[in-house]
Each structure stands twice: as structure tokens, then as C-alpha cells.
Design a protein around this motif. Structure first.
Motif, PDB file in Angstrom:
ATOM      1  N   LEU A  14       0.955  -1.210   0.198  1.00 12.18           N
ATOM      2  CA  LEU A  14       0.427  -0.094  -0.224  1.00 12.18           C
ATOM      3  C   LEU A  14       0.924   0.709  -0.035  1.00 12.18           C
ATOM      4  CD1 LEU A  14      -3.848   0.553   1.552  1.00 12.18           C
ATOM      5  CD2 LEU A  14      -1.509   2.379   1.977  1.00 12.18           C
ATOM      6  N   PRO A  15       1.995   0.961   0.756  1.00  9.88           N
ATOM      7  CA  PRO A  15       2.428   2.106   0.707  1.00  9.88           C
ATOM      8  C   PRO A  15       3.334   3.129  -0.600  1.00  9.88           C
ATOM      9  CG  PRO A  15       2.977   1.362   1.963  1.00  9.88           C
ATOM     10  CD  PRO A  15       2.689   1.048   2.211  1.00  9.88           C
ATOM     11  N   LEU A  16       4.263   1.442  -0.424  1.00 14.89           N
ATOM     12  CA  LEU A  16       4.332   2.312  -1.714  1.00 14.89           C
ATOM     13  C   LEU A  16       3.485   2.262  -3.177  1.00 14.89           C
ATOM     14  CD1 LEU A  16       6.084  -1.570  -2.041  1.00 14.89           C
ATOM     15  CD2 LEU A  16       7.621   0.173  -1.868  1.00 14.89           C
ATOM     16  N   VAL A  17       2.822   1.440  -3.273  1.00 15.16           N
ATOM     17  CA  VAL A  17       1.604   2.537  -3.941  1.00 15.16           C
ATOM     18  C   VAL A  17       0.840   3.592  -4.431  1.00 15.16           C
ATOM     19  CG1 VAL A  17      -0.964   1.744  -5.298  1.00 15.16           C
ATOM     20  CG2 VAL A  17       1.025  -0.309  -5.180  1.00 15.16           C
ATOM     21  N   GLN A  31     -11.394  -0.870  -3.001  1.00 13.06           N
ATOM     22  CA  GLN A  31     -10.665  -0.987  -3.421  1.00 13.06           C
ATOM     23  C   GLN A  31      -9.713   0.256  -3.614  1.00 13.06           C
ATOM     24  OE1 GLN A  31      -9.590  -3.788  -5.856  1.00 13.06           O
ATOM     25  NE2 GLN A  31     -10.848  -5.812  -4.384  1.00 13.06           N
ATOM     26  N   VAL A  32      -8.457   0.206  -2.984  1.00 14.38           N
ATOM     27  CA  VAL A  32      -7.303   1.530  -3.377  1.00 14.38           C
ATOM     28  C   VAL A  32      -7.005   1.617  -4.848  1.00 14.38           C
ATOM     29  CG1 VAL A  32      -4.645   2.611  -2.842  1.00 14.38           C
ATOM     30  CG2 VAL A  32      -6.044   1.013  -0.834  1.00 14.38           C
ATOM     31  N   LEU A  33      -6.654   2.812  -5.289  1.00 10.18           N
ATOM     32  CA  LEU A  33      -6.758   2.952  -6.516  1.00 10.18           C
ATOM     33  C   LEU A  33      -5.139   2.022  -6.600  1.00 10.18           C
ATOM     34  CD1 LEU A  33      -7.387   3.934  -9.449  1.00 10.18           C
ATOM     35  CD2 LEU A  33      -6.306   5.780  -8.826  1.00 10.18           C
ATOM     36  N   GLY A  34      -5.045   0.968  -8.136  1.00 16.11           N
ATOM     37  CA  GLY A  34      -4.022   0.988  -8.328  1.00 16.11           C
ATOM     38  C   GLY A  34      -3.093   0.115  -7.446  1.00 16.11           C
ATOM     39  N   LEU A  35      -3.775  -0.837  -6.033  1.00 21.37           N
ATOM     40  CA  LEU A  35      -3.445  -1.340  -5.583  1.00 21.37           C
ATOM     41  C   LEU A  35      -3.471  -2.654  -6.295  1.00 21.37           C
ATOM     42  CD1 LEU A  35      -1.749  -1.646  -2.843  1.00 21.37           C
ATOM     43  CD2 LEU A  35      -4.098  -2.244  -1.936  1.00 21.37           C
ATOM     44  N   GLY A  36      -2.404  -2.902  -6.865  1.00 22.10           N
ATOM     45  CA  GLY A  36      -2.010  -4.470  -7.445  1.00 22.10           C
ATOM     46  C   GLY A  36      -0.850  -4.885  -7.730  1.00 22.10           C
ATOM     47  N   LYS A  37      -0.451  -6.151  -7.777  1.00 22.97           N
ATOM     48  CA  LYS A  37       0.380  -7.208  -8.171  1.00 22.97           C
ATOM     49  C   LYS A  37       1.962  -6.789  -9.364  1.00 22.97           C
ATOM     50  CE  LYS A  37       2.758 -11.066  -9.706  1.00 22.97           C
ATOM     51  NZ  LYS A  37       2.580 -12.947 -10.080  1.00 22.97           N
ATOM     52  N   GLN A  65       4.972  -4.194  -7.994  1.00 19.47           N
ATOM     53  CA  GLN A  65       6.113  -5.128  -9.213  1.00 19.47           C
ATOM     54  C   GLN A  65       6.810  -4.250 -10.250  1.00 19.47           C
ATOM     55  OE1 GLN A  65       5.779  -8.244  -6.829  1.00 19.47           O
ATOM     56  NE2 GLN A  65       7.456  -8.297  -8.437  1.00 19.47           N
ATOM     57  N   GLN A  66       6.608  -3.134 -10.765  1.00 16.94           N
ATOM     58  CA  GLN A  66       6.965  -2.213 -11.539  1.00 16.94           C
ATOM     59  C   GLN A  66       7.818  -1.074 -10.405  1.00 16.94           C
ATOM     60  OE1 GLN A  66       3.829   0.111 -13.647  1.00 16.94           O
ATOM     61  NE2 GLN A  66       5.585   1.727 -14.056  1.00 16.94           N
ATOM     62  N   ILE A  67       7.278  -1.149  -9.606  1.00 16.17           N
ATOM     63  CA  ILE A  67       7.718  -0.195  -8.624  1.00 16.17           C
ATOM     64  C   ILE A  67       8.984  -0.680  -7.906  1.00 16.17           C
ATOM     65  CG2 ILE A  67       7.752   1.012  -6.288  1.00 16.17           C
ATOM     66  CD1 ILE A  67       5.024   1.832  -6.605  1.00 16.17           C
ATOM     67  N   LEU A  68       8.961  -2.041  -7.558  1.00 18.90           N
ATOM     68  CA  LEU A  68      10.307  -2.974  -7.231  1.00 18.90           C
ATOM     69  C   LEU A  68      11.517  -3.201  -7.986  1.00 18.90           C
ATOM     70  CD1 LEU A  68       8.845  -5.590  -5.255  1.00 18.90           C
ATOM     71  CD2 LEU A  68       9.290  -3.432  -4.122  1.00 18.90           C
ATOM     72  N   ALA A  69      10.382  -3.291  -9.323  1.00 13.43           N
ATOM     73  CA  ALA A  69      11.674  -3.192 -10.534  1.00 13.43           C
ATOM     74  C   ALA A  69      12.272  -1.709 -10.366  1.00 13.43           C
ATOM     75  CB  ALA A  69      10.924  -3.359 -11.780  1.00 13.43           C
ATOM     76  N   ARG A  70      11.788  -0.679 -10.059  1.00 10.19           N
ATOM     77  CA  ARG A  70      13.105   0.316  -9.852  1.00 10.19           C
ATOM     78  C   ARG A  70      14.377  -0.134  -9.206  1.00 10.19           C
ATOM     79  NH1 ARG A  70       7.915   4.398 -10.216  1.00 10.19           N
ATOM     80  NH2 ARG A  70       8.189   4.174  -8.450  1.00 10.19           N
ATOM     81  N   GLU A 111      10.402   6.780  -0.674  1.00 10.93           N
ATOM     82  CA  GLU A 111      10.085   5.705  -1.341  1.00 10.93           C
ATOM     83  C   GLU A 111      11.124   4.168  -1.039  1.00 10.93           C
ATOM     84  OE1 GLU A 111      10.857   4.260  -5.618  1.00 10.93           O
ATOM     85  OE2 GLU A 111       8.176   4.799  -5.951  1.00 10.93           O
ATOM     86  N   LYS A 112      12.600   4.662  -0.582  1.00  9.61           N
ATOM     87  CA  LYS A 112      13.051   4.122  -0.420  1.00  9.61           C
ATOM     88  C   LYS A 112      13.469   3.647   1.117  1.00  9.61           C
ATOM     89  CE  LYS A 112      16.945   6.421  -3.343  1.00  9.61           C
ATOM     90  NZ  LYS A 112      17.987   7.525  -3.162  1.00  9.61           N
ATOM     91  N   PHE A 113      12.558   4.207   2.017  1.00 10.16           N
ATOM     92  CA  PHE A 113      12.403   3.739   3.522  1.00 10.16           C
ATOM     93  C   PHE A 113      11.325   2.981   3.050  1.00 10.16           C
ATOM     94  CE2 PHE A 113      11.320   3.569   7.617  1.00 10.16           C
ATOM     95  CZ  PHE A 113      10.542   2.974   7.955  1.00 10.16           C
ATOM     96  N   TRP A 114      10.368   2.667   2.362  1.00  6.17           N
ATOM     97  CA  TRP A 114       9.597   1.165   2.335  1.00  6.17           C
ATOM     98  C   TRP A 114      10.177   0.234   1.470  1.00  6.17           C
ATOM     99  CZ3 TRP A 114       6.013   1.729   5.629  1.00  6.17           C
ATOM    100  CH2 TRP A 114       5.414   2.495   6.095  1.00  6.17           C
ATOM    101  N   ILE A 115      11.353   0.475   0.212  1.00  7.31           N
ATOM    102  CA  ILE A 115      11.580  -0.742  -0.512  1.00  7.31           C
ATOM    103  C   ILE A 115      12.959  -1.544   0.481  1.00  7.31           C
ATOM    104  CG2 ILE A 115      13.837  -1.072  -2.171  1.00  7.31           C
ATOM    105  CD1 ILE A 115      11.034  -0.311  -2.857  1.00  7.31           C
ATOM    106  N   ALA A 116      12.999  -0.919   1.777  1.00  3.79           N
ATOM    107  CA  ALA A 116      14.053  -0.740   2.582  1.00  3.79           C
ATOM    108  C   ALA A 116      13.246  -2.114   3.640  1.00  3.79           C
ATOM    109  CB  ALA A 116      14.462  -0.611   3.898  1.00  3.79           C
ATOM    110  N   ARG A 117      12.624  -1.587   4.037  1.00  2.10           N
ATOM    111  CA  ARG A 117      10.780  -2.735   4.693  1.00  2.10           C
ATOM    112  C   ARG A 117      11.072  -4.198   3.622  1.00  2.10           C
ATOM    113  NH1 ARG A 117       8.848  -0.977   9.424  1.00  2.10           N
ATOM    114  NH2 ARG A 117      10.580   0.120  10.086  1.00  2.10           N
ATOM    115  N   VAL A 118      10.748  -4.654   2.708  1.00  2.00           N
ATOM    116  CA  VAL A 118      10.613  -5.000   1.851  1.00  2.00           C
ATOM    117  C   VAL A 118      12.009  -6.155   1.601  1.00  2.00           C
ATOM    118  CG1 VAL A 118      10.270  -5.700  -0.724  1.00  2.00           C
ATOM    119  CG2 VAL A 118       8.730  -3.563   0.383  1.00  2.00           C
ATOM    120  N   ARG A 119      12.966  -5.147   1.555  1.00  2.00           N
ATOM    121  CA  ARG A 119      14.400  -6.009   1.735  1.00  2.00           C
ATOM    122  C   ARG A 119      14.265  -6.984   3.202  1.00  2.00           C
ATOM    123  NH1 ARG A 119      16.963  -4.595  -2.799  1.00  2.00           N
ATOM    124  NH2 ARG A 119      17.023  -2.753  -3.586  1.00  2.00           N
ATOM    125  N   GLU A 120      14.035  -6.153   4.121  1.00  2.00           N
ATOM    126  CA  GLU A 120      13.757  -6.726   5.283  1.00  2.00           C
ATOM    127  C   GLU A 120      12.630  -8.003   5.313  1.00  2.00           C
ATOM    128  OE1 GLU A 120      15.188  -2.518   8.404  1.00  2.00           O
ATOM    129  OE2 GLU A 120      12.507  -3.594   8.197  1.00  2.00           O
TER     130      GLU A 120
END
Length: 325
Positions: free
Chosen positions: A36-39, A63-69, A73-78, A122-131
């Protein structure tokens, strides 16, 4: 360190502290919740701040707009991440709309204080994803002074504790299903079909979680009337239904089966006892043999997790008594 640089570092620390507080206050720990916070942060980048939360609701406001796989994944790919965070992209997480509104309010409040770096957010949430991806697996401790059933009971207790911490997840059911699958694979070979625990049975094309010959095997942490109806359908089509559940679930399933008149045609097993009996049947005559059988079971289990699930923290390690794990 120059004065401007010190100020920028202070701002970054303050933002990270605020994001950490938000994550803890709103339970942003599970794979669905992290989506959610990524999107929403990406929406803020495109739409600008302040954001209107009403613009981030789908037309049906379900639902939240755009909240889907795809978007996640597009954000993670960055950031060079190609692993799947959540098949549903967080769409099925409970309370997504409420968390979205709270996070929008957080972003708007920070924006009102002055310009701040959405890239840093965004980098904060990406760090949480990596964790999340690097999360420590569960541990099954082999202790010769305890029964094998106790070892599995302690394992499921860990799963229950994590499930409570990450509301909306089905940790216990997922581990149970894939341990059962690992045991069946050890007995019947690689022909056993494995599915993500989030995949539902679909009619008679898939009459149970596992289908072997005329057996329809159902794995459930909380068997109810709907499951008993599936078992009745199995019987009507010439199949033999089997339920593998918790110790509490055995009593419930037996009572429901009695009420439905199928108690004598339905096998119900306690998963802890069922798994322990398999180890004893295969290698019960020595400590070394039992330990090897447990390791082999978990090797199959971990291979299944890597194949059909997206959360590596569901893996299980073996630890001998008296050692860390």
C-alpha cells in the motif's frame, strides 16, 4: 560536516523516524500491507501533494486505486527487485482503505511542513521490503528429550505468534498445508500437486488440497460446515475424504461429521500427530534416523515454499537442542 549537510541529515533522520512510527502504529509489516505505501507514494509522485484520498478509491470504493501486483512489481523493479511481494498486490489486505487514508494524511502533513523527498520515502519502504524478504525463517528444534509431536507443536506455536503480529495473514494454515504436502511427496513421490495456500479448491476439478488416487485430502486450521459439505461431495463422487487439522479442529470436525451423518466415512487427523507418526514410521529406530527424516521432510517443505509461495520467511530451519536458531 558542513552546516547545510548536517541539516539535510537531520531532516532525513526525522523523516525515517516518522515513517517508522507510522509503520508500527498501522501494522505495516505483512507483504500485503507493504504494497500500500509503495503504491500511494507513487501516486503522490504523479499527482503531487497534497493528495485527495477520494481520488485514490476505485469507482466502487472497494479498493485502493492501482493497488495490485503489476503496479507493485513495477515499483520494485526500479530498485532491482524482481521477486513477487504479493500475488494480489495487497488488494485483499484488511483495512486497506483506512490505511490509505491514514497514509495520505501523513504525507499531506509532512508536505505542509515544507518540501520533502518522496524518493527518500520510497527508499524507506523498499528497505522494509528487503527486510521482509530476508526475514528469519521458523525453527523446528530437535530435542531427544521431547516427543516429535512436541517439536511440531512448538513450531506451530511460532506460526501462531507471527500470525497474531501480522493480522490478516494465514501463517499457520500455510505452514500446515505445505508440511502435509511435503509428507505426501515423501510417500507418493513428485507427482503430488502443490498450490499456494491462498489458492482455493475449484469444484470437482480440484476436490481437495491434495488429490491422490481416490483420496481427497483437505488441510484446515478451522474445519467448518463448508468443509464438511465438500467431504459430502467427495463421497458422492466416489472419493474418500480426509481432513488434516489441529488438535482442536479434530474435535470440531468429528462433531460436524457426526451431525452430517458421515462420521464413519471420513478420516480426521491431528496434524502434529500425523507428521510425527510419519517420522517414526520411516526412521523410528534411531535418533540419527529420526533427525535425518525430519531434515528430509523440511527440505521438501522448503522447496515447495520456494516454488509456490512468495514469502521466504515461511521457510523452516532445523536446530538441535541447546543451539541457537
Amino acid at each position: 560536516m558542513s552546516a547545510p549537510s548536517a541539516i539535510e541529515d537531520a531532516k532525513a533522520l526525522d523523516l525515517e523516524a516518522a515513517l517508522t512510527h507510522f509503520a508500527e502504529a498501522h501494522g505495516v509489516r505483512s507483504k500485503g500491507a507493504l504494497c500500500l505505501p509503495l503504491v500511494v507514494t507513487d501516486h503522490a509522485r504523479v499527482m503531487g501533494l497534497p493528495l485527495d484520498p477520494n481520488r485514490l478509491r476505485t469507482d466502487k470504493e472497494g479498493q485502493v486505486l492501482g493497488l495490485g501486483k503489476g503496479k507493485v512489481q513495477q515499483i520494485l523493479a526500479r530498485h532491482g527487485i524482481d521477486r513477487v511481494l504479493a500475488e494480489e498486490g495487497g488488494r485483499t489486505s484488511r483495512g486497506s482503505l483506512g490505511k490509505m487514508s491514514a497514509y495520505v494524511a501523513f504525507l499531506n502533513a509532512r508536505s505542509a511542513e515544507g518540501a520533502f523527498d518522496l524518493d527518500a520515502v520510497e527508499k524507506f519502504w523498499i528497505a522494509r521490503v528487503r527486510e521482509f524478504f530476508a526475514a528469519k525463517p521458523f525453527v523446528l528444534r530437535i530435542d531427544p528429550t521431547l516427543s516429535l509431536r512436541s517439536a511440531f507443536r512448538h513450531l506451530f506455536a511460532q506460526a501462531e505468534a507471527r500470525q497474531k503480529e501480522m493480522q490478516g495473514t494465514m501463517v499457520v494454515g500455510t505452514i500446515m498445508q505445505h508440511l502435509v504436502g511435503a509428507k505426501l511427496e515423501g510417500v507418493f513421490g513428485a507427482t503430488i500437486g502443490h498450490h499456494s495456500a491462498s489458492t482455493k479448491d475449484e469444484g470437482q476439478a480440484r476436490p481437495g488440497d491434495f488429490n491422490i488416487g481416490d483420496l481427497a485430502i483437505h488441510v484446515s486450521t478451522a474445519p467448518g460446515e463448508a468443509l464438511i459439505r465438500k467431504c459430502q461431495a467427495n463421497l458422492a463422487s466416489g472419493q474418500r475424504p480426509v481432513i488434516v487439522t489441529t488438535a482442536r479442529g479434530v474435535t470440531v470436525a468429528a462433531g460436524l461429521a457426526e451431525n452430517a451423518g458421515i462420521a464413519e466415512r471420513l478420516d480426521v487427523f491431528d496434524v502434529e500427530q500425523w507428521l510425527a507418526a510419519e517420522i517414526l514410521d520411516r526412521a523410528g529406530d534411531s535418533i540419527v534416523g529420526r533427525n535425518q527424516a525430519v531434515v528430509q521432510l523440511l527440505d521438501r517443505y522448503n522447496a515447495i515454499i520456494g516454488k509456490v509461495e512468495t514469502d521466504p520467511s515461511l521457510r523452516i530451519e532445523v536446530a538441535a537442542a541447546g543451539r541457537g536458531g
